[in-house]
Design a protein around this motif. Sequence first.
Motif, PDB file in Angstrom:
ATOM      1  N   LYS A  42      36.399  22.146  76.899  1.00 40.61           N
ATOM      2  CA  LYS A  42      35.895  21.004  76.197  1.00 40.61           C
ATOM      3  C   LYS A  42      34.398  20.854  75.827  1.00 40.61           C
ATOM      4  O   LYS A  42      33.613  21.584  76.853  1.00 40.61           O
ATOM      5  N   GLU A  43      33.840  20.799  74.789  1.00 39.87           N
ATOM      6  CA  GLU A  43      32.578  20.584  74.419  1.00 39.87           C
ATOM      7  C   GLU A  43      31.827  19.223  74.835  1.00 39.87           C
ATOM      8  O   GLU A  43      32.571  18.188  74.439  1.00 39.87           O
ATOM      9  N   LYS A  44      30.493  19.454  75.525  1.00 36.70           N
ATOM     10  CA  LYS A  44      30.135  18.235  75.653  1.00 36.70           C
ATOM     11  C   LYS A  44      28.927  17.895  74.752  1.00 36.70           C
ATOM     12  O   LYS A  44      28.517  18.949  73.973  1.00 36.70           O
ATOM     13  N   GLU A  45      28.268  16.982  74.718  1.00 36.66           N
ATOM     14  CA  GLU A  45      27.388  16.454  73.655  1.00 36.66           C
ATOM     15  C   GLU A  45      26.148  17.015  73.980  1.00 36.66           C
ATOM     16  O   GLU A  45      25.686  17.093  75.157  1.00 36.66           O
ATOM     17  N   PRO A  46      25.395  17.810  73.151  1.00 43.68           N
ATOM     18  CA  PRO A  46      24.012  18.544  73.601  1.00 43.68           C
ATOM     19  C   PRO A  46      23.068  17.711  74.049  1.00 43.68           C
ATOM     20  O   PRO A  46      22.956  16.548  73.630  1.00 43.68           O
ATOM     21  N   SER A  47      22.328  18.022  75.304  1.00 43.24           N
ATOM     22  CA  SER A  47      21.468  17.247  75.972  1.00 43.24           C
ATOM     23  C   SER A  47      20.211  16.977  74.738  1.00 43.24           C
ATOM     24  O   SER A  47      20.086  17.771  73.666  1.00 43.24           O
ATOM     25  N   LYS A  48      19.518  16.234  74.946  1.00 41.77           N
ATOM     26  CA  LYS A  48      18.317  15.739  74.118  1.00 41.77           C
ATOM     27  C   LYS A  48      17.238  16.968  74.103  1.00 41.77           C
ATOM     28  O   LYS A  48      16.709  17.104  72.996  1.00 41.77           O
ATOM     29  N   GLU A  49      17.292  17.508  75.094  1.00 36.01           N
ATOM     30  CA  GLU A  49      16.170  18.695  75.414  1.00 36.01           C
ATOM     31  C   GLU A  49      16.817  19.954  74.368  1.00 36.01           C
ATOM     32  O   GLU A  49      16.016  20.486  73.488  1.00 36.01           O
ATOM     33  N   ILE A  50      17.972  20.260  74.442  1.00 37.38           N
ATOM     34  CA  ILE A  50      18.397  21.190  73.333  1.00 37.38           C
ATOM     35  C   ILE A  50      18.595  20.629  72.273  1.00 37.38           C
ATOM     36  O   ILE A  50      18.101  21.538  71.040  1.00 37.38           O
ATOM     37  N   MET A  51      18.766  19.552  71.644  1.00 39.14           N
ATOM     38  CA  MET A  51      18.604  18.906  70.343  1.00 39.14           C
ATOM     39  C   MET A  51      17.267  19.100  69.847  1.00 39.14           C
ATOM     40  O   MET A  51      16.934  19.528  68.687  1.00 39.14           O
ATOM     41  N   ASP A  52      16.388  18.530  70.755  1.00 42.30           N
ATOM     42  CA  ASP A  52      14.782  18.904  70.127  1.00 42.30           C
ATOM     43  C   ASP A  52      14.421  20.183  69.773  1.00 42.30           C
ATOM     44  O   ASP A  52      13.732  20.455  69.084  1.00 42.30           O
TER      45      ASP A  52
END
Length: 348
Positions: A42-52
Amino acid sequence: MKSSYKNDCTFLLKEIDIKEITIEEKEKLISKGISYSEMISKEKEPSKEIMDIFYYMTKRDKKEIANYVGKISEILYKKNGDNLIVVSLARAGTPIGILIKRYIKEKYNKEIKHYSISIIRGSGIDKNALDYILKNNPQGYIQFVDGWTGKGSITKELTKSIAEYNKEKNTNIDDSLTVLVDPAKLCKIYGTREDFGLSTSCLNSTVSGLISRTIFNKEYIGQEDFHGAKYLDYLESADVSNYFIDEITKEFKNAKITNLECKEIDKKYAEIIMRKVREEFDVKDINKIKLSVGETARVLLRRNPRIVLVKNKEDKNVSHIIKLAEERNAKVLEYDCGEYNCISIIKE
């Protein structure tokens, strides 16, 4: 099957509804000898840090990426003209295939065909998908495309699969692979041989049209079916697939393509690095060693890492690797990786 992309790609995949499991469950099944291709975690939503980091890397490197895309597009179009059919290997190859299609449309005002199909280590390429492409494009010239090379597993699988297919079907498909990033030195046509940190490697489906990794599980896939995948609709709010494509496409008008020459293939280079790592870190299963920034990112997103080796922790190409490793509590060690910037070892 459907994807979140616009009209840039035809996915020759069967949409299936398979239960997603945890990474820990997946590793247990793999350790029992079940193929990784029979399941997805299952994939989780990327963290804000990774998206940044993803947004930062995309903005920082978009001109460079556009130059690399322009280089391989020019070589392929000059070689094959309007008969070019880009066949990207799902998933990492899909954004690159789309960008090649976009570049040729913008530069030459030509619409080339672009398909994305599955290839799985141990099971080979999707022969039903190849049948479909050849039937619908009898005059076409297939060029396989991927995002990057690691240690060459997929390159070898492609060579083996296409040799079998050509013999079986009496065809003459070219088994060569074109990639944007070729640190393994295994491709005749590439954008760069630097172990470049593509921002797409930060993410999974959310930069690949919300398509899961491809699946070859006979419980879901019949003899006449394409390989399978799942559309991950629960991640729609985090999807940046079209954002990445659009950001690079904007740079095509200013792309600087000064050198269309590519260096010779070196089939032994990745093997030498792998043997060195295997001996120094006592790795029993060679498949647990992953070479390159791109492959290391995949390990941190989808597997249980034992250790991450980086040439230089301050290198821009590994900034996302360091953050992903922190999130997974994975040990990071500075190590002489040869011309690779990053190497990872999966827990055995």
